[in-house]
Design a protein around this motif. Structure first.
Motif, PDB file in Angstrom:
ATOM      1  N   VAL A  50      -5.869  -8.427   2.478  1.00 50.25           N
ATOM      2  CA  VAL A  50      -4.537  -9.044   2.576  1.00 50.25           C
ATOM      3  C   VAL A  50      -4.730 -10.476   3.067  1.00 50.25           C
ATOM      4  CG1 VAL A  50      -2.273  -8.991   3.680  1.00 50.25           C
ATOM      5  CG2 VAL A  50      -3.401  -6.841   3.039  1.00 50.25           C
TER       6      VAL A  50
ATOM      7  N   ARG B 233       2.997 -14.108  -3.933  1.00 51.21           N
ATOM      8  CA  ARG B 233       3.329 -12.769  -3.456  1.00 51.21           C
ATOM      9  C   ARG B 233       3.715 -11.866  -4.639  1.00 51.21           C
ATOM     10  NH1 ARG B 233       7.982 -12.733  -0.933  1.00 51.21           N
ATOM     11  NH2 ARG B 233       7.656 -10.548  -0.439  1.00 51.21           N
ATOM     12  N   GLY B 234       3.515 -10.568  -4.427  1.00 46.23           N
ATOM     13  CA  GLY B 234       4.016  -9.615  -5.406  1.00 46.23           C
ATOM     14  C   GLY B 234       3.074  -9.351  -6.569  1.00 46.23           C
TER      15      GLY B 234
ATOM     16  N   ALA C 159      -3.934  -8.877  -1.947  1.00 46.41           N
ATOM     17  CA  ALA C 159      -2.486  -9.090  -1.875  1.00 46.41           C
ATOM     18  C   ALA C 159      -2.236 -10.288  -0.958  1.00 46.41           C
ATOM     19  CB  ALA C 159      -1.795  -7.850  -1.314  1.00 46.41           C
TER      20      ALA C 159
ATOM     21  N   THR D 186       0.530 -12.194   1.544  1.00 47.81           N
ATOM     22  CA  THR D 186       1.806 -12.060   2.260  1.00 47.81           C
ATOM     23  C   THR D 186       1.953 -13.169   3.279  1.00 47.81           C
ATOM     24  OG1 THR D 186       3.331 -10.495   3.315  1.00 47.81           O
ATOM     25  CG2 THR D 186       1.069 -10.507   4.137  1.00 47.81           C
TER      26      THR D 186
ATOM     27  N   GLU E 143      10.477  -8.928   3.619  1.00 48.46           N
ATOM     28  CA  GLU E 143       9.664  -9.306   2.449  1.00 48.46           C
ATOM     29  C   GLU E 143       8.194  -8.973   2.697  1.00 48.46           C
ATOM     30  OE1 GLU E 143      10.653 -10.659  -0.643  1.00 48.46           O
ATOM     31  OE2 GLU E 143      12.436  -9.747   0.205  1.00 48.46           O
TER      32      GLU E 143
ATOM     33  N   LYS F 281       7.562  -5.369   2.272  1.00 52.23           N
ATOM     34  CA  LYS F 281       7.417  -4.974   0.849  1.00 52.23           C
ATOM     35  C   LYS F 281       5.969  -5.180   0.397  1.00 52.23           C
ATOM     36  CE  LYS F 281      12.045  -6.354  -0.606  1.00 52.23           C
ATOM     37  NZ  LYS F 281      12.756  -7.463  -1.208  1.00 52.23           N
ATOM     38  N   ASP F 282       5.383  -6.315   0.813  1.00 54.77           N
ATOM     39  CA  ASP F 282       3.986  -6.592   0.433  1.00 54.77           C
ATOM     40  C   ASP F 282       3.059  -5.517   1.002  1.00 54.77           C
ATOM     41  OD1 ASP F 282       4.925  -8.943  -0.722  1.00 54.77           O
ATOM     42  OD2 ASP F 282       4.521 -10.133   1.088  1.00 54.77           O
TER      43      ASP F 282
ATOM     44  N   ARG G  98       3.116  -2.152  -0.794  1.00 54.91           N
ATOM     45  CA  ARG G  98       2.302  -2.123  -2.013  1.00 54.91           C
ATOM     46  C   ARG G  98       0.842  -1.857  -1.651  1.00 54.91           C
ATOM     47  NH1 ARG G  98       1.961  -6.889  -4.162  1.00 54.91           N
ATOM     48  NH2 ARG G  98       1.424  -6.191  -6.229  1.00 54.91           N
TER      49      ARG G  98
END
Ligand code: URA
Length: 320
Positions: A246, A267-268, A279, A281, A296, A299-300, A303
């Motif tokens: 991350v 992001r995403g 990922a 974030t 937000e 959410k990251d 995942r």
């Protein structure tokens, strides 16, 4: 006590930086710069000598490298134009001004572009020793200007050498510089909460930074500092071989992936670095400044949890 205008401006500029607005942040503050002659010397040395590439382990089995299926991953967009091979002629009689250096600074190369993926993988039993060897190689480092910027401790990393999940931040702050450990200040407390919310303990994840020394006044690491230090983080990743990395904030994403884009656009999506899925974030320090974005970030992290098969904190039978 309310913040001074200078502190307010600084907080706003940090906020913009975390959103990926780099060039406004990249100011040349004379209080945080080394003498120009030293910067130029470091730059020239760096350009003259690319970091040596070494293989990782003497006695390792060779399982096939883990690379996520390309269809699910984004690669960094191609550079708009080829980066200059040098910023300035080493024979030049007039060294460039700091703003000239900034203007011609190339987009960084991704970690995958900088060093080929290892073909020899470090077995689990050897990883602690291998990481200790990297730490020993760093030594009392003076490879970049941050060695002269008031650092106290080199912040190597924290976490087990077999972690499935790695967090990469930007660089140590004052608390980290004092203790020699990453993410132990206020942002670290929030990171710990984020890790716990994922159903993990801090002791289960590996935490490191793009640069291992505190930048003066917590400024963003300069290109030359980040790229000088990257060789060691690459080795750490290659030894630990996390399944997921991350990237916390714009600086981590920029150097891991070799991109210079807004965090919102990064992001995403899943990316690939050193065989791990990446990922992107928000940095916890940004979330402290703008808590509205915590949802937000969550959410990251969800995942990431899905990718690792994590279910979040398990309630005990007594409390459920
Ligand atoms: N911010 C970072 O990016 N890293 C740390 O270790 C602490 C704060």
């Amino acid at each position: 006590m309310s913040a001074s205008p200078e502190q307010q401006l600084r907080a706003y500029v940090d906020y913009l930086r975390d959103l990926g607005v780099y060039d406004l942040y990249r100011r040349e503050d004379p209080r945080t710069l080394l003498p120009e002659s030293l910067r130029t010397t470091f730059l020239a040395a760096k350009l003259a000598q690319p970091a040596p590439v070494k293989t990782v382990s003497p006695r390792a089995q060779v399982p096939p490298p883990r690379v996520a299926p390309p269809s699910t991953l984004r690669t960094a967009p191609p550079p708009v134009s080829a980066p200059p091979t040098s910023y300035f002629s080493l024979d030049s009689e007039t060294p460039p001004t700091p703003s000239e250096l900034t203007a011609t600074m190339p987009k960084p190369k991704s970690f995958d572009e900088l060093v080929p993926l290892p073909t020899l993988l470090v077995p689990e039993a050897d990883r602690t020793a291998a990481l200790e060897a990297v730490r020993a190689e760093i030594g009392d480092c003076t490879r970049c200007p941050l060695a002269y910027g008031g650092r106290h401790k080199i912040v190597f990393a924290d976490g087990p050498p077999t972690a499935r999940l790695m967090f990469v931040g930007e660089g140590p702050g004052a608390d980290e510089d004092a203790q020699g450990l990453p993410f132990v200040g206020k942002a670290g407390q929030l990171l710990n909460n984020m890790i716990n919310a994922m159903g993990l303990q801090r002791e289960e994840v590996y935490i490191a930074n793009i640069v291992k020394c505190r930048p003066p006044a917590n400024r963003t690491p300069e290109y030359i500092e980040a790229t000088t230090c990257s060789q060691f983080l690459i080795k750490q990743i290659d030894i630990v071989r996390p399944e997921v990395i991350v990237a916390l904030g714009g600086t981590a994403a920029t150097y891991l992936l070799g991109v210079k884009q807004s965090l919102a656009s990064l992001r995403g999506h899943w990316y690939s670095s050193r065989g791990a899925k990446v990922a992107v974030t928000y940095h916890p320090a940004f979330l402290l400044r703008d808590p509205r974005q915590k949802g937000e970030a969550w959410k990251d992290l969800q995942r990431v949890m899905a990718e690792l098969g994590l279910k979040g904190p398990q309630r005990s039978a007594a409390t459920s």
